[in-house]
Write a protein that holds these residues in place. Sequence first.
Motif, PDB file in Angstrom:
ATOM      1  N   GLY A 181      32.900  32.356  34.461  1.00  0.00           N
ATOM      2  CA  GLY A 181      32.541  33.412  35.458  1.00  0.00           C
ATOM      3  C   GLY A 181      33.051  33.380  36.722  1.00  0.00           C
ATOM      4  O   GLY A 181      32.685  34.080  37.453  1.00  0.00           O
ATOM      5  N   ARG A 182      33.772  32.250  37.005  1.00  0.00           N
ATOM      6  CA  ARG A 182      34.111  31.990  38.463  1.00  0.00           C
ATOM      7  C   ARG A 182      35.623  31.860  38.787  1.00  0.00           C
ATOM      8  O   ARG A 182      35.968  31.452  39.814  1.00  0.00           O
ATOM      9  N   GLY A 183      36.243  32.397  37.825  1.00  0.00           N
ATOM     10  CA  GLY A 183      37.659  32.204  37.830  1.00  0.00           C
ATOM     11  C   GLY A 183      38.282  32.673  39.110  1.00  0.00           C
ATOM     12  O   GLY A 183      39.322  32.278  39.701  1.00  0.00           O
ATOM     13  N   ALA A 184      37.688  33.764  39.565  1.00  0.00           N
ATOM     14  CA  ALA A 184      38.239  34.498  40.774  1.00  0.00           C
ATOM     15  C   ALA A 184      37.392  34.500  42.054  1.00  0.00           C
ATOM     16  O   ALA A 184      37.818  34.906  43.176  1.00  0.00           O
ATOM     17  N   HIS A 185      36.324  33.464  41.966  1.00  0.00           N
ATOM     18  CA  HIS A 185      35.586  33.499  43.160  1.00  0.00           C
ATOM     19  C   HIS A 185      36.305  32.951  44.441  1.00  0.00           C
ATOM     20  O   HIS A 185      36.049  33.178  45.382  1.00  0.00           O
ATOM     21  N   LYS A 186      37.232  32.029  44.191  1.00  0.00           N
ATOM     22  CA  LYS A 186      37.754  31.587  45.387  1.00  0.00           C
ATOM     23  C   LYS A 186      39.350  31.635  45.277  1.00  0.00           C
ATOM     24  O   LYS A 186      40.314  30.770  45.787  1.00  0.00           O
ATOM     25  N   PHE A 187      39.738  32.608  44.494  1.00  0.00           N
ATOM     26  CA  PHE A 187      41.091  33.141  44.378  1.00  0.00           C
ATOM     27  C   PHE A 187      41.747  33.718  45.782  1.00  0.00           C
ATOM     28  O   PHE A 187      40.774  34.708  46.236  1.00  0.00           O
ATOM     29  N   ASP A 188      42.446  33.586  46.414  1.00  0.00           N
ATOM     30  CA  ASP A 188      43.029  33.761  47.927  1.00  0.00           C
ATOM     31  C   ASP A 188      43.980  34.940  47.479  1.00  0.00           C
ATOM     32  O   ASP A 188      45.318  34.824  47.329  1.00  0.00           O
ATOM     33  N   VAL A 189      43.128  36.177  47.398  1.00  0.00           N
ATOM     34  CA  VAL A 189      44.172  37.695  47.133  1.00  0.00           C
ATOM     35  C   VAL A 189      45.280  37.590  48.096  1.00  0.00           C
ATOM     36  O   VAL A 189      46.485  38.017  47.943  1.00  0.00           O
ATOM     37  N   ASP A 195      51.286  43.415  45.007  1.00  0.00           N
ATOM     38  CA  ASP A 195      50.866  44.643  45.373  1.00  0.00           C
ATOM     39  C   ASP A 195      49.682  44.950  43.760  1.00  0.00           C
ATOM     40  O   ASP A 195      48.879  45.637  44.049  1.00  0.00           O
ATOM     41  N   TRP A 196      50.056  44.278  42.718  1.00  0.00           N
ATOM     42  CA  TRP A 196      49.223  44.575  41.661  1.00  0.00           C
ATOM     43  C   TRP A 196      49.527  43.178  40.723  1.00  0.00           C
ATOM     44  O   TRP A 196      50.582  42.477  40.999  1.00  0.00           O
ATOM     45  N   ALA A 197      48.692  43.023  39.732  1.00  0.00           N
ATOM     46  CA  ALA A 197      49.015  41.516  38.686  1.00  0.00           C
ATOM     47  C   ALA A 197      48.547  42.233  37.606  1.00  0.00           C
ATOM     48  O   ALA A 197      48.012  43.384  37.283  1.00  0.00           O
ATOM     49  N   TYR A 198      48.892  41.432  36.563  1.00  0.00           N
ATOM     50  CA  TYR A 198      48.210  41.382  35.077  1.00  0.00           C
ATOM     51  C   TYR A 198      47.719  39.943  34.702  1.00  0.00           C
ATOM     52  O   TYR A 198      48.203  39.105  34.948  1.00  0.00           O
ATOM     53  N   TYR A 324      31.860  44.201  37.516  1.00  0.00           N
ATOM     54  CA  TYR A 324      31.779  45.566  37.187  1.00  0.00           C
ATOM     55  C   TYR A 324      32.992  45.964  36.512  1.00  0.00           C
ATOM     56  O   TYR A 324      34.171  45.560  36.461  1.00  0.00           O
ATOM     57  N   ASN A 325      32.937  47.276  36.017  1.00  0.00           N
ATOM     58  CA  ASN A 325      34.199  47.958  35.116  1.00  0.00           C
ATOM     59  C   ASN A 325      35.187  48.145  36.155  1.00  0.00           C
ATOM     60  O   ASN A 325      35.156  48.906  36.967  1.00  0.00           O
ATOM     61  N   MET A 326      36.415  47.559  35.655  1.00  0.00           N
ATOM     62  CA  MET A 326      37.799  47.714  36.627  1.00  0.00           C
ATOM     63  C   MET A 326      38.097  48.965  36.551  1.00  0.00           C
ATOM     64  O   MET A 326      39.280  49.287  37.298  1.00  0.00           O
ATOM     65  N   LEU A 365      39.055  40.552  40.487  1.00  0.00           N
ATOM     66  CA  LEU A 365      40.257  40.731  41.256  1.00  0.00           C
ATOM     67  C   LEU A 365      40.421  42.184  41.872  1.00  0.00           C
ATOM     68  O   LEU A 365      40.960  42.397  42.835  1.00  0.00           O
ATOM     69  N   SER A 366      40.229  43.105  40.693  1.00  0.00           N
ATOM     70  CA  SER A 366      40.328  44.350  40.934  1.00  0.00           C
ATOM     71  C   SER A 366      39.321  44.878  42.122  1.00  0.00           C
ATOM     72  O   SER A 366      39.948  45.720  43.074  1.00  0.00           O
ATOM     73  N   TYR A 367      38.298  44.403  42.124  1.00  0.00           N
ATOM     74  CA  TYR A 367      37.340  44.637  43.216  1.00  0.00           C
ATOM     75  C   TYR A 367      37.627  43.799  44.396  1.00  0.00           C
ATOM     76  O   TYR A 367      37.040  44.069  45.473  1.00  0.00           O
ATOM     77  N   MET A 368      38.293  42.879  44.309  1.00  0.00           N
ATOM     78  CA  MET A 368      38.945  41.854  45.612  1.00  0.00           C
ATOM     79  C   MET A 368      40.013  42.648  46.115  1.00  0.00           C
ATOM     80  O   MET A 368      40.598  42.332  47.067  1.00  0.00           O
ATOM     81  N   GLY A 369      40.744  43.658  45.629  1.00  0.00           N
ATOM     82  CA  GLY A 369      41.924  44.168  46.192  1.00  0.00           C
ATOM     83  C   GLY A 369      43.012  44.105  45.542  1.00  0.00           C
ATOM     84  O   GLY A 369      44.099  44.503  45.831  1.00  0.00           O
TER      85      GLY A 369
END
Length: 414
Positions: A181-189, A195-198, A324-326, A365-369
Amino acid sequence: MISKEHITNRFINYVTIDTESDPNSDTTPSTKKQWNLANKLAEELKTIGMQEVSIDENAYVMATLPSNVELDVPTIGFIAHFDTSPDFTGANVNPQIHKNYLGGDILLNKEEQIVLSPDYFEDLRLYIGQTLITTDGTTLLGADDKAGICEIVSAMEYLIKNPEIKHGRIRVGFTPDEEIGRGAHKFDVKKFGADWAYTMDGSQIGELEYENFNAAGAVVNVKGKIVHPGYAKGKMINSMYIATEFINSLPRMETPEHTEGYQGFFHLCAVKGKVEETTLEYIIRDHDRKHFEARKEVMQKLTDELNNQYGSEVIVTEIKDQYYNMREKIEPVLHIVDIAEQAMKEIGITPLIKAIRGGTDGSQLSYMGLPCPNIFAGGHNFHGRYEYVPVESMIKATEVICKIAELTAQKPVN
């Protein structure tokens, strides 16, 4: 496009490196062995010709494929995680290759008589005639999500070798610790700059997902009193019995084994108990935000009722939201799902648009922008000895990545 031998060799090269994550660790990555694959990936990205290759102090790997078009088109990203689940061992993975699968049982381990059977895992019948990679029955495989990494690297390599395929700037990112559950915790957006990702982290070929569970974790702590059992009348309070009341008071049919589709659940993950104290660990899941909030209220109300019944605060329940639901963040930019859907159709794949009964880095990541739908990587039966991936599905996922890049380059920035 990509040869079966080439993508098979790359995939096996990844899965034979142990990258199991550890939920009890407070470091990033949670295990030192994740560095082994992270460093390897950084070097491989340089070797195939990627630019701006970086690996930070937390093992997040990023790289750039520069645009080869003059138009100002969106920068897109592709993301996968290199850790494997702690649910089942990922050490000493010994992949087995089964060419021209005929549709019957696959004997994974003769000594232990471990069999991968379509009678139990019906999806196997979707891949008759294809090449399957399985475990030897003693470990997980690691297709979750090393198949996704394999596909992203292979797609970038193919685009570099075939510059006639026009594309905008592409960013790739590989993360640790997604399975805990921590994969995005320290991801530098901001550094990623897309602009978006998959995320390439889905299962069956054709899967395209932009909805996932709302998620929370709950720890229920039940206090009792221990006295000598021979003189316990009117004095002993057995916390395990009260904990049992709590368990049995939640809706029995609203558990993972009784739900599907958009149905949410309460899942009792762990129980640790003695007379003096019992701890219950739950996860709470629901796609609908109102239902999600109601589930948390049910647990708190049950806590209050049992405390009133026993005349003291014997139960303390702590609930923490996890993700949350993206869908809320994807719907305003639904064209990014449309592009992926069109890409699949153009290469002969029927899109399977459905909600994830789980979580994904893409949600956080979606909630991180960084809006981030999820695309199939091809594997099945994740987190266990029956995990497998069809080679043809990995090739198709690689083609999807290339086609998304091509289609995005046809859409100038407004």
